[in-house]
Design a protein around this motif. Sequence first.
Motif, mmCIF file in Angstrom:
data_model
loop_
_atom_site.group_PDB
_atom_site.id
_atom_site.type_symbol
_atom_site.label_atom_id
_atom_site.label_comp_id
_atom_site.label_asym_id
_atom_site.label_seq_id
_atom_site.Cartn_x
_atom_site.Cartn_y
_atom_site.Cartn_z
ATOM 1 N N SER A 32 0.802 -1.217 0.000
ATOM 2 C CA SER A 32 0.000 0.000 0.000
ATOM 3 C C SER A 32 0.842 1.277 0.000
ATOM 4 O O SER A 32 0.444 2.267 0.572
ATOM 5 C CB SER A 32 -0.953 -0.003 1.193
ATOM 6 N N THR A 33 1.992 1.258 -0.638
ATOM 7 C CA THR A 33 2.789 2.470 -0.772
ATOM 8 C C THR A 33 2.004 3.447 -1.644
ATOM 9 O O THR A 33 1.598 3.122 -2.742
ATOM 10 C CB THR A 33 4.147 2.168 -1.422
ATOM 11 N N VAL A 34 1.785 4.640 -1.145
ATOM 12 C CA VAL A 34 1.031 5.638 -1.898
ATOM 13 C C VAL A 34 1.983 6.377 -2.830
ATOM 14 O O VAL A 34 3.015 6.880 -2.411
ATOM 15 C CB VAL A 34 0.322 6.627 -0.946
ATOM 16 N N CYS A 35 1.635 6.402 -4.107
ATOM 17 C CA CYS A 35 2.457 7.062 -5.113
ATOM 18 C C CYS A 35 1.660 8.188 -5.762
ATOM 19 O O CYS A 35 0.542 7.974 -6.211
ATOM 20 C CB CYS A 35 2.870 6.068 -6.197
ATOM 21 N N GLU A 36 2.261 9.357 -5.813
ATOM 22 C CA GLU A 36 1.632 10.487 -6.479
ATOM 23 C C GLU A 36 1.664 10.228 -7.982
ATOM 24 O O GLU A 36 2.707 9.932 -8.550
ATOM 25 C CB GLU A 36 2.405 11.757 -6.164
ATOM 26 N N THR A 37 0.497 10.310 -8.630
ATOM 27 C CA THR A 37 0.438 10.097 -10.081
ATOM 28 C C THR A 37 -0.457 11.125 -10.761
ATOM 29 O O THR A 37 -0.828 10.946 -11.911
ATOM 30 C CB THR A 37 -0.079 8.682 -10.422
ATOM 31 N N GLY A 38 -0.788 12.197 -10.090
ATOM 32 C CA GLY A 38 -1.695 13.190 -10.651
ATOM 33 C C GLY A 38 -1.020 14.171 -11.594
ATOM 34 O O GLY A 38 -1.489 15.279 -11.783
ATOM 35 N N TRP A 39 0.085 13.780 -12.190
ATOM 36 C CA TRP A 39 0.856 14.674 -13.049
ATOM 37 C C TRP A 39 0.246 14.820 -14.435
ATOM 38 O O TRP A 39 0.528 15.772 -15.152
ATOM 39 C CB TRP A 39 2.291 14.165 -13.199
ATOM 40 N N VAL A 184 8.657 9.581 -14.726
ATOM 41 C CA VAL A 184 7.531 8.913 -15.373
ATOM 42 C C VAL A 184 7.039 7.841 -14.415
ATOM 43 O O VAL A 184 7.800 6.954 -14.016
ATOM 44 C CB VAL A 184 7.922 8.293 -16.731
ATOM 45 N N ALA A 185 5.756 7.942 -14.023
ATOM 46 C CA ALA A 185 5.177 7.037 -13.035
ATOM 47 C C ALA A 185 5.145 5.605 -13.557
ATOM 48 O O ALA A 185 5.083 5.361 -14.757
ATOM 49 C CB ALA A 185 3.761 7.492 -12.674
ATOM 50 N N HIS A 186 5.144 4.656 -12.631
ATOM 51 C CA HIS A 186 5.039 3.238 -12.990
ATOM 52 C C HIS A 186 3.631 2.855 -13.397
ATOM 53 O O HIS A 186 3.439 1.878 -14.105
ATOM 54 C CB HIS A 186 5.484 2.347 -11.828
ATOM 55 N N SER A 187 2.639 3.634 -12.924
ATOM 56 C CA SER A 187 1.246 3.315 -13.265
ATOM 57 C C SER A 187 0.375 4.548 -13.059
ATOM 58 O O SER A 187 0.839 5.567 -12.560
ATOM 59 C CB SER A 187 0.729 2.172 -12.383
ATOM 60 N N TRP A 188 -0.887 4.452 -13.450
ATOM 61 C CA TRP A 188 -1.856 5.519 -13.230
ATOM 62 C C TRP A 188 -2.481 5.410 -11.843
ATOM 63 O O TRP A 188 -3.161 6.325 -11.389
ATOM 64 C CB TRP A 188 -2.970 5.466 -14.276
ATOM 65 N N ASN A 189 -2.291 4.284 -11.162
ATOM 66 C CA ASN A 189 -2.892 4.065 -9.848
ATOM 67 C C ASN A 189 -2.211 4.901 -8.786
ATOM 68 O O ASN A 189 -1.057 5.288 -8.923
ATOM 69 C CB ASN A 189 -2.795 2.579 -9.452
ATOM 70 N N ALA A 190 -2.899 5.137 -7.698
ATOM 71 C CA ALA A 190 -2.339 5.923 -6.594
ATOM 72 C C ALA A 190 -1.415 5.116 -5.709
ATOM 73 O O ALA A 190 -0.815 5.642 -4.801
ATOM 74 C CB ALA A 190 -3.467 6.526 -5.761
ATOM 75 N N THR A 191 -1.306 3.803 -5.921
ATOM 76 C CA THR A 191 -0.391 2.983 -5.134
ATOM 77 C C THR A 191 0.495 2.187 -6.088
ATOM 78 O O THR A 191 0.166 1.984 -7.240
ATOM 79 C CB THR A 191 -1.160 1.986 -4.229
ATOM 80 N N SER A 192 1.642 1.775 -5.575
ATOM 81 C CA SER A 192 2.546 0.979 -6.436
ATOM 82 C C SER A 192 2.436 -0.483 -6.081
ATOM 83 O O SER A 192 1.944 -0.860 -5.070
ATOM 84 C CB SER A 192 3.981 1.449 -6.285
#
Length: 192
Positions: A32-39, A184-192
């Motif tokens: 459940s690591t939260v990743c910022e992806t709102g770029w 560049v994010a690993h995904s569009w999801n908010a978690t990795s």
Amino acid sequence: MRRLGITLAAVALAGAGIAGTVGTAQADSAASTVCETGWGSLEKLVTPAEDHKPPLTDIKTGQYECFDRMVIDFEGGKTAGALGYRVKYVDKLISAGTGEEIPVSGGAILQIAVGPNFDPATGTNSYPGKHAQPLPGVDLTGYKTFKDTRYVDALEDDAVIGLGVRARLPFRVTQSGNQLIIDVAHSWNATS
């Protein structure tokens, strides 16, 4: 004797339940690591603060928990204003000088246009990139998002880099002194 057997069975079941809960809690916290992806994935464009853009000197990459990163270095110390860049997804990487299509591996291509690849005082190349070749010294083996790189010779005063990525994913561009940083994010999801 029967009570002792029941008590031992209850203790064994309780221990198994606790062990299962601990294992699940550890797995849940790791996942459940939260990743910022709102770029977003739309073009990012900044006009340089000065007429003179410092020349490109080096390009490095790195892997992080939520994104892959490219760092582009420019000559000089701290820059007072914006370096200037244009970063966007393209269907094909095209050399503006010749119209040649340069193949880039991956599910999507991020085109990065930055300052010149030459020192204006001497006219000599400031970065060892070769036209249509992978970036020198950049190894993307094992990266989650980055798949390929290509260098395009500078036309007038912009060098172009093609970055092959797994898919069209969110990205951000920031400046720190004389470095341009592209994540560049690993995904569009908010978690990795």
